[in-house]
Design a protein around this motif. Structure first.
Motif: not given
Length: 170
Positions: A23-24, A33, A36, A39
């Motif tokens: 989740t973000h 995006s 990220l 990660e």
């Protein structure tokens, strides 16, 4: 009523498909995006919800940095004419998605099979693929073969075609 992420995950569990979800904060663009990276490993997607002049709808899922030639892609995907972007109302009606949350996982909501799903052949070279799970507040990692199995379980036979050009790394 469109399915929610919990219903999507329950369906994936029923199919025996393992996923991982992070989740973000809401992500609305590919640029958002890309923050990220590092990660979340695997192929990251960009999705184009398109229509032709006969109101045939298509969802093209390609790598996030890929380019799709909208003037010629119709010849590859079987459209009746050049394509344009589908309206948000049709995106919600057919895939149960809002702009910014578009992904192939929305096929779970297309019970009338109104949308042809096209996966870019270059994207499908990744072992794992990342997509929004019906919301842009999370990213779900799914195996490439499992994505195809999921789509088939929703009644969609995805076409894997070379619809995008991916920039070569320098």
């Amino acid at each position: 009523m469109p399915k929610n992420p919990d219903e999507l995950f329950a369906f994936l569990d029923e199919l025996g498909i393992q996923t991982r979800t992070v989740t973000h904060p809401p992500l609305f663009t590919v640029a958002d995006s890309q923050s990220l990276r590092g990660e979340i490993p695997g192929g990251h997607t960009k999705n184009l919800f398109l229509k032709d002049k006969k109101d045939n709808f298509f969802l093209l899922t390609v790598e996030e940095d890929a380019t799709v030639d909208l003037k010629s892609v119709h010849t590859l995907i079987g459209a009746a004419s050049r394509v344009s972007f589908g309206k948000p109302e049709k995106l919600m009606e057919y895939l149960g998605l809002l702009p910014g949350s578009v992904s192939a996982l929305g096929a779970i909501n297309d019970t009338g099979h109104k949308v042809k799903i096209v996966l870019d052949e270059h994207l499908m070279r990744h072992e794992i693929i990342n997509a929004h799970p019906l919301t842009n507040e999370a990213t779900t990692t799914i195996g490439c073969d499992d994505l195809v199995r999921f789509l088939r379980a929703t009644g969609h036979e995805p076409e894997i075609l070379p619809v995008a050009t991916v920039a070569e790394p320098r």
